[in-house]
Write an enzyme that holds these catalytic residues in place. Structure first.
Site, PDB file in Angstrom:
ATOM      1  N   GLY A  60      35.806  15.990  45.078  1.00 46.10           N
ATOM      2  CA  GLY A  60      35.569  14.579  44.851  1.00 46.10           C
ATOM      3  C   GLY A  60      36.069  13.672  45.952  1.00 46.10           C
ATOM      4  O   GLY A  60      36.104  12.451  45.786  1.00 46.10           O
ATOM      5  N   TYR A 171      43.411  45.287  57.164  1.00 52.07           N
ATOM      6  CA  TYR A 171      43.742  44.327  56.101  1.00 52.07           C
ATOM      7  C   TYR A 171      44.996  44.769  55.349  1.00 52.07           C
ATOM      8  O   TYR A 171      45.912  43.972  55.117  1.00 52.07           O
ATOM      9  CB  TYR A 171      42.563  44.189  55.144  1.00 52.07           C
ATOM     10  CG  TYR A 171      42.763  43.146  54.074  1.00 52.07           C
ATOM     11  CD1 TYR A 171      42.539  41.798  54.336  1.00 52.07           C
ATOM     12  CD2 TYR A 171      43.167  43.501  52.796  1.00 52.07           C
ATOM     13  CE1 TYR A 171      42.715  40.833  53.355  1.00 52.07           C
ATOM     14  CE2 TYR A 171      43.349  42.549  51.806  1.00 52.07           C
ATOM     15  CZ  TYR A 171      43.120  41.219  52.088  1.00 52.07           C
ATOM     16  OH  TYR A 171      43.308  40.265  51.102  1.00 52.07           O
TER      17      TYR A 171
END
Length: 264
Positions: A60, A171
């Protein structure tokens, strides 16, 4: 580097300014949203401009409390410049969430991961997932020490805690290293009022992990005792607690959010 959005200056906000890396999607976006709900002034960075723009739309665009930039976390001069801009806007950063990460996908299931991992790919994963957090921690620690307050939250992974079932060796190594870095930094910074903790999520559904019915997710579900996947909001709840003043006696910890898939 592309600047995407700039919040409005509202003066110094000691203890209420947070920086989240990798904050445009998944767990990072969940943490940004939760921090905004909790009243923090939140800056986030991400690698791709379109992801930043989409995140701003979803949030927003509360510009008085939100700052965002597109940046490559491995470009350390750019990282330093972003930190300087946040400080000029709101004052020192009291909360750091090192969430940015990359996890290359396996190309050939019949060939060992090690054989498919080039030195260049290895270096990129370590640079983003491990060196990036180190650089930001070192950069922000002096101001936290001066204020005698700080919260550092590193986002690790189940892959760094147990035998990786999906992720590659680069990773897994980077996330295991992040746990060690968390402990070392916690010991170093504890006398200065700064806590350093790690969150280790398991299978958290997001646009990064794909739909629940994907083959890799169906396989993972069989290993999760609670019988479901986690959500970014659940991880964000833990991050919000660790970021708060009431978590001052917790440091050097790794909190597993895995639905019981990992139980130390």
């Amino acid at each position: 580097m592309v600047m995407i959005a700039l919040g409005n200056s509202s003066g110094q906000s000691d203890g209420r300014v947070a920086l989240v890396t990798g904050g445009a999607r998944g767990i990072g976006l969940g943490i940004v949203r939760r921090f905004l709900t909790d009243g923090y002034q939140v800056a986030f960075v991400a690698t791709r401009a379109e992801h930043v723009e989409r995140a701003l739309d979803l949030l927003g665009r509360p510009e008085e409390r939100l700052y965002a930039e597109q940046i490559d976390i491995t470009r350390h001069n750019d990282v330093r410049a972003v930190v300087d801009r946040i400080r000029a806007l709101w004052g020192d950063i009291a909360i750091l969430v090192n969430n940015a990460g990359v996890s290359p996908k396996r190309v050939n299931q019949d060939v060992p991961w090690l054989s498919q991992t080039s030195a260049e790919e290895w270096a990129r994963v370590i640079d983003v997932n491990l060196t990036g957090p180190f650089v930001l921690m070192r950069l922000l620690a002096p101001a936290m020490i001066a204020k005698r307050y700080g919260r550092i939250i590193n986002v690790g992974s189940l892959a760094g805690r147990a035998m990786p079932m999906i992720a590659g060796p680069h990773y897994a190594a980077s996330k295991a290293g992040l746990v060690g870095l968390t402990r070392a930094a916690a010991r170093d910074l504890a006398p200065h009022g700064i806590t350093v903790n790690c969150i280790a999520p398991g299978r958290i559904l997001s646009d990064l992990t794909g739909p629940p019915d994907a083959a890799v997710n169906r396989s993972a579900l069989d290993r999760i005792p609670v019988g479901r996947f986690g959500t970014a909001e659940e991880v964000a709840h833990v991050a919000a607690f660790l970021a708060s003043p009431i978590a001052g006696f917790i440091t050097g910890a790794t909190i597993d959010i895995t639905g019981g898939e990992f139980a130390a």
